[in-house]
Design a protein around this motif. Structure first.
Motif, PDB file in Angstrom:
ATOM      1  N   VAL A  67       2.233  -3.962 -10.197  1.00  0.00           N
ATOM      2  CA  VAL A  67       1.286  -3.175  -9.679  1.00  0.00           C
ATOM      3  C   VAL A  67       0.446  -2.373 -10.450  1.00  0.00           C
ATOM      4  N   SER A  68       0.764  -2.209 -11.645  1.00  0.00           N
ATOM      5  CA  SER A  68       0.064  -1.644 -12.867  1.00  0.00           C
ATOM      6  C   SER A  68      -1.989  -2.652 -12.874  1.00  0.00           C
ATOM      7  N   ALA A  69      -1.477  -3.703 -12.668  1.00  0.00           N
ATOM      8  CA  ALA A  69      -2.461  -4.350 -12.063  1.00  0.00           C
ATOM      9  C   ALA A  69      -3.223  -4.672 -11.220  1.00  0.00           C
ATOM     10  N   PHE A  70      -2.726  -4.727 -10.682  1.00  0.00           N
ATOM     11  CA  PHE A  70      -2.906  -4.213  -9.104  1.00  0.00           C
ATOM     12  C   PHE A  70      -4.145  -2.970  -9.073  1.00  0.00           C
ATOM     13  N   LEU A  71      -3.608  -2.074  -9.783  1.00  0.00           N
ATOM     14  CA  LEU A  71      -4.116  -0.455  -8.916  1.00  0.00           C
ATOM     15  C   LEU A  71      -5.286  -0.469 -10.582  1.00  0.00           C
ATOM     16  N   GLY A  72      -5.227  -1.391 -11.682  1.00  0.00           N
ATOM     17  CA  GLY A  72      -6.494  -1.277 -12.559  1.00  0.00           C
ATOM     18  C   GLY A  72      -7.434  -2.139 -12.289  1.00  0.00           C
ATOM     19  N   ALA A  73      -7.157  -2.804 -11.231  1.00  0.00           N
ATOM     20  CA  ALA A  73      -8.360  -4.041 -10.807  1.00  0.00           C
ATOM     21  C   ALA A  73      -8.908  -3.262  -9.289  1.00  0.00           C
ATOM     22  N   LEU A  74      -8.177  -2.313  -8.461  1.00  0.00           N
ATOM     23  CA  LEU A  74      -8.544  -2.470  -6.981  1.00  0.00           C
ATOM     24  C   LEU A  74      -7.956  -1.077  -6.577  1.00  0.00           C
ATOM     25  N   GLY A  75      -7.849  -0.073  -7.827  1.00  0.00           N
ATOM     26  CA  GLY A  75      -7.142   1.029  -7.357  1.00  0.00           C
ATOM     27  C   GLY A  75      -6.092   1.419  -6.536  1.00  0.00           C
ATOM     28  N   ASP A  76      -6.187   2.430  -5.448  1.00  0.00           N
ATOM     29  CA  ASP A  76      -5.353   2.966  -4.586  1.00  0.00           C
ATOM     30  C   ASP A  76      -6.061   2.017  -3.410  1.00  0.00           C
ATOM     31  N   GLU A  77      -6.769   0.762  -2.941  1.00  0.00           N
ATOM     32  CA  GLU A  77      -7.327   0.305  -2.144  1.00  0.00           C
ATOM     33  C   GLU A  77      -6.106  -0.584  -1.897  1.00  0.00           C
ATOM     34  N   ARG A  78      -6.637  -1.976  -0.358  1.00  0.00           N
ATOM     35  CA  ARG A  78      -6.692  -3.136  -0.231  1.00  0.00           C
ATOM     36  C   ARG A  78      -6.549  -3.940  -0.672  1.00  0.00           C
TER      37      ARG A  78
ATOM     38  N   ALA B  30      -8.809  -9.620   7.092  1.00  0.00           N
ATOM     39  CA  ALA B  30     -10.204  -8.320   7.104  1.00  0.00           C
ATOM     40  C   ALA B  30     -11.900  -9.017   7.082  1.00  0.00           C
ATOM     41  N   ALA B  31     -12.663  -8.000   7.487  1.00  0.00           N
ATOM     42  CA  ALA B  31     -13.863  -8.516   7.335  1.00  0.00           C
ATOM     43  C   ALA B  31     -13.948  -9.526   5.855  1.00  0.00           C
ATOM     44  N   LYS B  32     -13.788  -8.731   5.367  1.00  0.00           N
ATOM     45  CA  LYS B  32     -14.448  -8.783   3.980  1.00  0.00           C
ATOM     46  C   LYS B  32     -12.783  -8.887   2.601  1.00  0.00           C
ATOM     47  N   PRO B  33     -11.572  -9.632   3.028  1.00  0.00           N
ATOM     48  CA  PRO B  33     -11.380  -9.441   1.523  1.00  0.00           C
ATOM     49  C   PRO B  33     -11.929  -9.251   0.737  1.00  0.00           C
ATOM     50  N   ARG B  34     -10.248  -8.510  -0.265  1.00  0.00           N
ATOM     51  CA  ARG B  34     -10.909  -8.330  -1.724  1.00  0.00           C
ATOM     52  C   ARG B  34      -9.882  -9.054  -2.336  1.00  0.00           C
ATOM     53  N   VAL B  35      -9.940 -10.036  -3.339  1.00  0.00           N
ATOM     54  CA  VAL B  35      -9.748 -10.550  -4.204  1.00  0.00           C
ATOM     55  C   VAL B  35     -10.184 -10.405  -6.070  1.00  0.00           C
TER      56      VAL B  35
ATOM     57  N   ALA C 299     -14.820 -13.913   1.366  1.00  0.00           N
ATOM     58  CA  ALA C 299     -14.272 -12.833   0.397  1.00  0.00           C
ATOM     59  C   ALA C 299     -15.000 -12.315  -0.459  1.00  0.00           C
ATOM     60  N   ASP C 300     -14.599 -11.108  -1.166  1.00  0.00           N
ATOM     61  CA  ASP C 300     -14.680 -10.636  -1.967  1.00  0.00           C
ATOM     62  C   ASP C 300     -13.912 -10.966  -3.332  1.00  0.00           C
ATOM     63  N   VAL C 301     -15.266 -12.047  -3.816  1.00  0.00           N
ATOM     64  CA  VAL C 301     -14.069 -12.450  -4.966  1.00  0.00           C
ATOM     65  C   VAL C 301     -14.510 -12.238  -6.344  1.00  0.00           C
ATOM     66  N   ALA C 302     -13.523 -11.911  -7.000  1.00  0.00           N
ATOM     67  CA  ALA C 302     -14.637 -12.049  -8.349  1.00  0.00           C
ATOM     68  C   ALA C 302     -12.849 -11.736  -9.651  1.00  0.00           C
ATOM     69  N   VAL C 303     -13.229 -12.029 -10.651  1.00  0.00           N
ATOM     70  CA  VAL C 303     -12.575 -12.411 -11.854  1.00  0.00           C
ATOM     71  C   VAL C 303     -13.066 -11.844 -13.278  1.00  0.00           C
ATOM     72  N   GLY C 304     -11.756 -11.319 -14.051  1.00  0.00           N
ATOM     73  CA  GLY C 304     -12.094 -10.614 -15.375  1.00  0.00           C
ATOM     74  C   GLY C 304     -12.530  -8.781 -15.370  1.00  0.00           C
ATOM     75  N   GLU C 305     -12.543  -8.084 -13.450  1.00  0.00           N
ATOM     76  CA  GLU C 305     -12.531  -6.591 -13.689  1.00  0.00           C
ATOM     77  C   GLU C 305     -11.278  -6.195 -13.551  1.00  0.00           C
TER      78      GLU C 305
ATOM     79  N   LEU D 212      -4.090  -1.795 -18.351  1.00  0.00           N
ATOM     80  CA  LEU D 212      -3.434   0.368 -18.437  1.00  0.00           C
ATOM     81  C   LEU D 212      -4.078   1.186 -18.285  1.00  0.00           C
ATOM     82  N   ASP D 213      -5.658   0.541 -17.604  1.00  0.00           N
ATOM     83  CA  ASP D 213      -5.828   1.986 -16.995  1.00  0.00           C
ATOM     84  C   ASP D 213      -5.419   2.049 -15.363  1.00  0.00           C
ATOM     85  N   GLY D 214      -4.605   0.740 -15.057  1.00  0.00           N
ATOM     86  CA  GLY D 214      -3.359   1.027 -13.520  1.00  0.00           C
ATOM     87  C   GLY D 214      -2.535   1.573 -14.316  1.00  0.00           C
ATOM     88  N   ALA D 215      -2.322   1.277 -15.493  1.00  0.00           N
ATOM     89  CA  ALA D 215      -0.563   2.399 -15.977  1.00  0.00           C
ATOM     90  C   ALA D 215      -0.428   3.478 -15.746  1.00  0.00           C
ATOM     91  N   GLY D 216      -2.479   4.217 -16.181  1.00  0.00           N
ATOM     92  CA  GLY D 216      -2.587   5.435 -15.914  1.00  0.00           C
ATOM     93  C   GLY D 216      -2.463   5.814 -14.752  1.00  0.00           C
TER      94      GLY D 216
END
Length: 313
Positions: free
Chosen positions: A98-109, A242-247, A274-280, A284-288
């Motif tokens: 959950v924190s990893a998700f938030l750190g990468a995409l915030g409260d999005e999908r 989705a039109a442009k799934p985020r990964v 798909a909108d794919v990116a790595v390393g972004e 720790l941001d997500g935990a906060g």
């Protein structure tokens, strides 16, 4: 986040624990050894918080993303009871996916694959959340650092037996195990064998960069495994349409260019838009961000919270 509220954010992974105290516009960070998921988590997490208290830090909120977390409500209540008399007013805790998700995409999908020693994927849709893998090194964690390291050791032993192709990995592994036929005994006896095995992922990167085909195949397979997890999560949450799934792919495993390329290629083979990116990301941001996830978010049900009752309630 309310800048006037001091928050101690903790990203508790198996490789390391990262900590950040944010008080207004000021932030202080430090790290500690990783948590062991084969033992009780509460005392390990409390030791991290105790260090912050011992160094004179004060905070009202605790926010924790934790690897191997299975009893979030119990841990949240236990931490609040331990630190409420020191000024902590709330504890927010979730699995590190959950924190990893938030750190990468915030409260999005979208879908986030967090791959280090272990791996877990979290996909979030409009109303649904799907966790994929993260089942530990014995029955899961496909494409993780451990998975890659174990594949390296397997390839070396296959070459040693005559069951597999010769590989430059042999020279890298025999630097640690001059007698290859005793390697399994030493690893079995090592209480830190999971992280030690994951450490051989670096040998795979080195050998692949030097043109070793066996190592290159391991990295390609790992990238495909991680992509399969992302695609599964997108399908389960309805985001594959989705039109442009985020990964997003985050964590140390994705620092290998060949693996990252295989991951991206496999996702786009199934979802060309798909909108794919790595390393972004920064978990720790997500935990906060855990205390500030909207109640209407699909992620809200994955976050356990404990609060000191306000006067009159």
């Amino acid at each position: 986040m309310n800048g006037a509220t001091a928050t101690l954010a903790i990203d508790a992974g198996q490789t390391s624990v990262k900590v950040r105290l944010r008080d207004g516009g000021r932030a202080t960070e430090w790290s500690a050894p990783g948590v062991r998921t084969d033992g009780p988590l509460l005392p390990q997490l409390a030791a991290v918080v105790d260090r912050a208290v011992a160094e004179g830090h004060a905070f009202e909120r605790l926010a924790l993303g934790v690897s191997g977390l299975e009893s979030a409500h119990t841990e949240a209540a236990g931490l609040l009871e331990r630190y409420r008399h020191g000024g902590v007013r709330s504890v927010h805790i979730a699995h590190d996916s959950v924190s990893a998700f938030l750190g990468a995409l915030g409260d999005e999908r979208g879908a986030v694959v967090a791959a280090g020693t272990g791996v877990v994927t979290l996909a979030v849709g409009r109303t649904d959340v799907a966790r994929v893998d993260g089942w530990g090194h014995l029955i899961g964690d496909a494409g993780s650092g451990y998975w890659v390291g174990r594949a390296a050791l397997d390839a070396v032993m296959r070459a040693h037996d005559g069951r597999g192709d010769a590989t430059a990995l042999t020279g890298l592994v025999t630097a640690d195990f001059p007698d290859l036929e005793r390697a399994y005994l030493e690893l079995q006896a090592d209480p830190d064998r999971v992280r030690r095995t994951a450490g051989y992922a670096r040998a795979v990167t080195t050998a692949a960069a030097g043109g070793d085909l066996v190592a290159a195949a391991i990295l390609a397979d790992a990238g495909r495994e991680l992509a399969l997890s992302a695609l599964a999560g997108l399908r389960r949450t309805g985001e594959a349409s989705a039109a442009k799934p985020r990964v997003r792919g985050i964590g140390g495993v994705f620092t290998d260019p060949a693996l990252a390329e295989a991951f991206t290629r496999e996702v786009r083979a199934s979802l060309p838009g798909a909108d794919v990116a790595v390393g972004e990301s920064n978990p720790l941001d997500g935990a906060g961000l855990l205390p500030d996830v909207a109640a209407s978010s699909a992620l809200a049900t994955r976050i356990a919270a404990a609060h000191v009752p306000q006067a009159g309630t």
